[in-house]
Write a protein that holds these residues in place. Sequence first.
Motif, PDB file in Angstrom:
ATOM      1  N   GLU A   1       0.844  -1.200   0.000  1.00  0.00           N
ATOM      2  CA  GLU A   1       0.000   0.000   0.000  1.00  0.00           C
ATOM      3  C   GLU A   1       0.883   1.256   0.000  1.00  0.00           C
ATOM      4  OE1 GLU A   1      -3.181   0.249  -0.484  1.00  0.00           O
ATOM      5  OE2 GLU A   1      -3.968  -1.732  -0.002  1.00  0.00           O
ATOM      6  N   TYR A   2       1.934   1.241   0.810  1.00  0.00           N
ATOM      7  CA  TYR A   2       2.877   2.367   0.808  1.00  0.00           C
ATOM      8  C   TYR A   2       3.639   2.443  -0.516  1.00  0.00           C
ATOM      9  CZ  TYR A   2       2.846   4.645   5.401  1.00  0.00           C
ATOM     10  OH  TYR A   2       2.521   5.403   6.507  1.00  0.00           O
ATOM     11  N   GLU A   3       4.064   1.298  -1.037  1.00  0.00           N
ATOM     12  CA  GLU A   3       4.779   1.287  -2.324  1.00  0.00           C
ATOM     13  C   GLU A   3       3.915   1.919  -3.420  1.00  0.00           C
ATOM     14  OE1 GLU A   3       7.862   0.530  -3.219  1.00  0.00           O
ATOM     15  OE2 GLU A   3       8.558  -0.362  -1.347  1.00  0.00           O
ATOM     16  N   ALA A   4       2.616   1.629  -3.398  1.00  0.00           N
ATOM     17  CA  ALA A   4       1.696   2.200  -4.386  1.00  0.00           C
ATOM     18  C   ALA A   4       1.649   3.715  -4.243  1.00  0.00           C
ATOM     19  CB  ALA A   4       0.303   1.601  -4.224  1.00  0.00           C
ATOM     20  N   LEU A   5       1.521   4.194  -3.014  1.00  0.00           N
ATOM     21  CA  LEU A   5       1.475   5.638  -2.793  1.00  0.00           C
ATOM     22  C   LEU A   5       2.779   6.302  -3.227  1.00  0.00           C
ATOM     23  CD1 LEU A   5       0.084   8.189  -1.733  1.00  0.00           C
ATOM     24  CD2 LEU A   5       0.978   7.604   0.549  1.00  0.00           C
ATOM     25  N   LEU A   6       3.911   5.718  -2.856  1.00  0.00           N
ATOM     26  CA  LEU A   6       5.213   6.294  -3.231  1.00  0.00           C
ATOM     27  C   LEU A   6       5.369   6.368  -4.749  1.00  0.00           C
ATOM     28  CD1 LEU A   6       7.560   4.540  -0.630  1.00  0.00           C
ATOM     29  CD2 LEU A   6       6.641   6.870  -0.526  1.00  0.00           C
ATOM     30  N   ALA A   7       4.998   5.286  -5.430  1.00  0.00           N
ATOM     31  CA  ALA A   7       5.093   5.276  -6.897  1.00  0.00           C
ATOM     32  C   ALA A   7       4.181   6.351  -7.491  1.00  0.00           C
ATOM     33  CB  ALA A   7       4.718   3.893  -7.443  1.00  0.00           C
TER      34      ALA A   7
ATOM     35  N   HIS B   1      -5.836   9.382  -3.037  1.00  0.00           N
ATOM     36  CA  HIS B   1      -6.884   8.567  -2.428  1.00  0.00           C
ATOM     37  C   HIS B   1      -6.336   7.161  -2.216  1.00  0.00           C
ATOM     38  CE1 HIS B   1      -8.932  11.784  -4.625  1.00  0.00           C
ATOM     39  NE2 HIS B   1      -9.770  11.762  -3.630  1.00  0.00           N
ATOM     40  N   VAL B   2      -6.353   6.708  -0.973  1.00  0.00           N
ATOM     41  CA  VAL B   2      -5.847   5.376  -0.641  1.00  0.00           C
ATOM     42  C   VAL B   2      -6.947   4.608   0.086  1.00  0.00           C
ATOM     43  CG1 VAL B   2      -3.445   6.156  -0.500  1.00  0.00           C
ATOM     44  CG2 VAL B   2      -4.827   6.116   1.560  1.00  0.00           C
ATOM     45  N   ASP B   3      -7.022   3.306  -0.150  1.00  0.00           N
ATOM     46  CA  ASP B   3      -8.025   2.531   0.577  1.00  0.00           C
ATOM     47  C   ASP B   3      -7.418   1.813   1.785  1.00  0.00           C
ATOM     48  OD1 ASP B   3      -6.812   0.284  -0.559  1.00  0.00           O
ATOM     49  OD2 ASP B   3      -8.369   0.016  -2.055  1.00  0.00           O
ATOM     50  N   SER B   4      -6.188   2.174   2.114  1.00  0.00           N
ATOM     51  CA  SER B   4      -5.542   1.640   3.312  1.00  0.00           C
ATOM     52  C   SER B   4      -5.733   2.628   4.461  1.00  0.00           C
ATOM     53  CB  SER B   4      -4.041   1.427   3.067  1.00  0.00           C
ATOM     54  OG  SER B   4      -3.385   1.196   4.298  1.00  0.00           O
ATOM     55  N   MET B   5      -6.514   2.209   5.455  1.00  0.00           N
ATOM     56  CA  MET B   5      -6.739   3.070   6.610  1.00  0.00           C
ATOM     57  C   MET B   5      -5.428   3.307   7.356  1.00  0.00           C
ATOM     58  SD  MET B   5      -9.570   2.758   9.630  1.00  0.00           S
ATOM     59  CE  MET B   5     -10.914   2.977   8.479  1.00  0.00           C
ATOM     60  N   LEU B   6      -4.573   2.276   7.420  1.00  0.00           N
ATOM     61  CA  LEU B   6      -3.304   2.400   8.113  1.00  0.00           C
ATOM     62  C   LEU B   6      -2.456   3.498   7.482  1.00  0.00           C
ATOM     63  CD1 LEU B   6      -1.216   0.838  10.195  1.00  0.00           C
ATOM     64  CD2 LEU B   6      -0.163   0.301   8.010  1.00  0.00           C
ATOM     65  N   VAL B   7      -2.293   3.458   6.159  1.00  0.00           N
ATOM     66  CA  VAL B   7      -1.469   4.450   5.462  1.00  0.00           C
ATOM     67  C   VAL B   7      -2.048   5.852   5.665  1.00  0.00           C
ATOM     68  CG1 VAL B   7      -0.689   5.253   3.186  1.00  0.00           C
ATOM     69  CG2 VAL B   7      -0.535   2.825   3.776  1.00  0.00           C
ATOM     70  N   ALA B   8      -3.347   6.008   5.434  1.00  0.00           N
ATOM     71  CA  ALA B   8      -3.979   7.325   5.572  1.00  0.00           C
ATOM     72  C   ALA B   8      -3.826   7.871   6.986  1.00  0.00           C
ATOM     73  CB  ALA B   8      -5.453   7.227   5.186  1.00  0.00           C
ATOM     74  N   ASN B   9      -4.042   7.028   7.986  1.00  0.00           N
ATOM     75  CA  ASN B   9      -3.978   7.489   9.367  1.00  0.00           C
ATOM     76  C   ASN B   9      -2.553   7.733   9.852  1.00  0.00           C
ATOM     77  OD1 ASN B   9      -6.736   7.671   9.757  1.00  0.00           O
ATOM     78  ND2 ASN B   9      -6.911   5.557  10.437  1.00  0.00           N
ATOM     79  N   GLN B  10      -1.578   6.979   9.335  1.00  0.00           N
ATOM     80  CA  GLN B  10      -0.190   7.261   9.697  1.00  0.00           C
ATOM     81  C   GLN B  10       0.243   8.597   9.103  1.00  0.00           C
ATOM     82  OE1 GLN B  10       2.193   3.799   8.670  1.00  0.00           O
ATOM     83  NE2 GLN B  10       1.742   2.825  10.626  1.00  0.00           N
ATOM     84  N   ILE B  11      -0.140   8.870   7.879  1.00  0.00           N
ATOM     85  CA  ILE B  11       0.229  10.145   7.254  1.00  0.00           C
ATOM     86  C   ILE B  11      -0.455  11.301   7.970  1.00  0.00           C
ATOM     87  CG2 ILE B  11      -0.060  11.521   5.148  1.00  0.00           C
ATOM     88  CD1 ILE B  11       0.652   8.923   3.611  1.00  0.00           C
TER      89      ILE B  11
ATOM     90  N   THR C   1       8.236   8.229   6.402  1.00  0.00           N
ATOM     91  CA  THR C   1       9.225   9.287   6.157  1.00  0.00           C
ATOM     92  C   THR C   1       9.368   9.552   4.669  1.00  0.00           C
ATOM     93  OG1 THR C   1      10.414   8.726   8.185  1.00  0.00           O
ATOM     94  CG2 THR C   1      11.644   9.945   6.509  1.00  0.00           C
ATOM     95  N   GLN C   2       9.465   8.488   3.875  1.00  0.00           N
ATOM     96  CA  GLN C   2       9.586   8.654   2.425  1.00  0.00           C
ATOM     97  C   GLN C   2       8.357   9.337   1.830  1.00  0.00           C
ATOM     98  OE1 GLN C   2      11.042   5.117   0.172  1.00  0.00           O
ATOM     99  NE2 GLN C   2      11.229   4.214   2.211  1.00  0.00           N
ATOM    100  N   ALA C   3       7.170   8.923   2.288  1.00  0.00           N
ATOM    101  CA  ALA C   3       5.930   9.508   1.769  1.00  0.00           C
ATOM    102  C   ALA C   3       5.862  10.996   2.090  1.00  0.00           C
ATOM    103  CB  ALA C   3       4.719   8.778   2.348  1.00  0.00           C
ATOM    104  N   LYS C   4       6.179  11.372   3.311  1.00  0.00           N
ATOM    105  CA  LYS C   4       6.123  12.781   3.703  1.00  0.00           C
ATOM    106  C   LYS C   4       7.145  13.613   2.927  1.00  0.00           C
ATOM    107  CE  LYS C   4       3.766  12.478   8.009  1.00  0.00           C
ATOM    108  NZ  LYS C   4       3.114  13.520   8.722  1.00  0.00           N
ATOM    109  N   ALA C   5       8.316  13.043   2.662  1.00  0.00           N
ATOM    110  CA  ALA C   5       9.326  13.764   1.879  1.00  0.00           C
ATOM    111  C   ALA C   5       8.830  14.005   0.453  1.00  0.00           C
ATOM    112  CB  ALA C   5      10.644  12.991   1.877  1.00  0.00           C
TER     113      ALA C   5
END
Length: 144
Positions: free
Chosen positions: A60-66, A82-92, A108-112
Amino acid sequence: MPKEIEPSQDQQKEQVWKLFTDGESNDEGAGTGLRITNPEGQDFTYAIRLEFKSTNNEVEYEALLAGLRIAKKPGARHLEAHVDSMLVANQIEGSYDAKDEKMASYLTQAKALMAAFITCKVKHIKRSENKQADSLSKLASVGF
């Protein structure tokens, strides 16, 4: 030298790119599905097979990063992911802690990458609202 004028909220709305991501990990492999829509309404779709073993949360994170990397290339400045992973959305968003070292690294990578946009929001959506990215991730995860 003329001062650059910030676009109004209406103009920014018109310039928003939309990103839909999903990740799939199963016995056959892992893959990500992406749909990016530019402000003119053109859709770009990607099915990316990952060549390493990963968990569902990792893909899920790899998809967002790409998706963030791909959206940046044509010059997107305002992005709504738009992500369907609650974990990813809530961590961000910051309402969930990234306790695991690997999840913390992904966060960290996503926020950067998100910082490279003028505006970048990540929203959680239901899987039923993410059918195209979901289908692409399933396709990419299948071994051929």
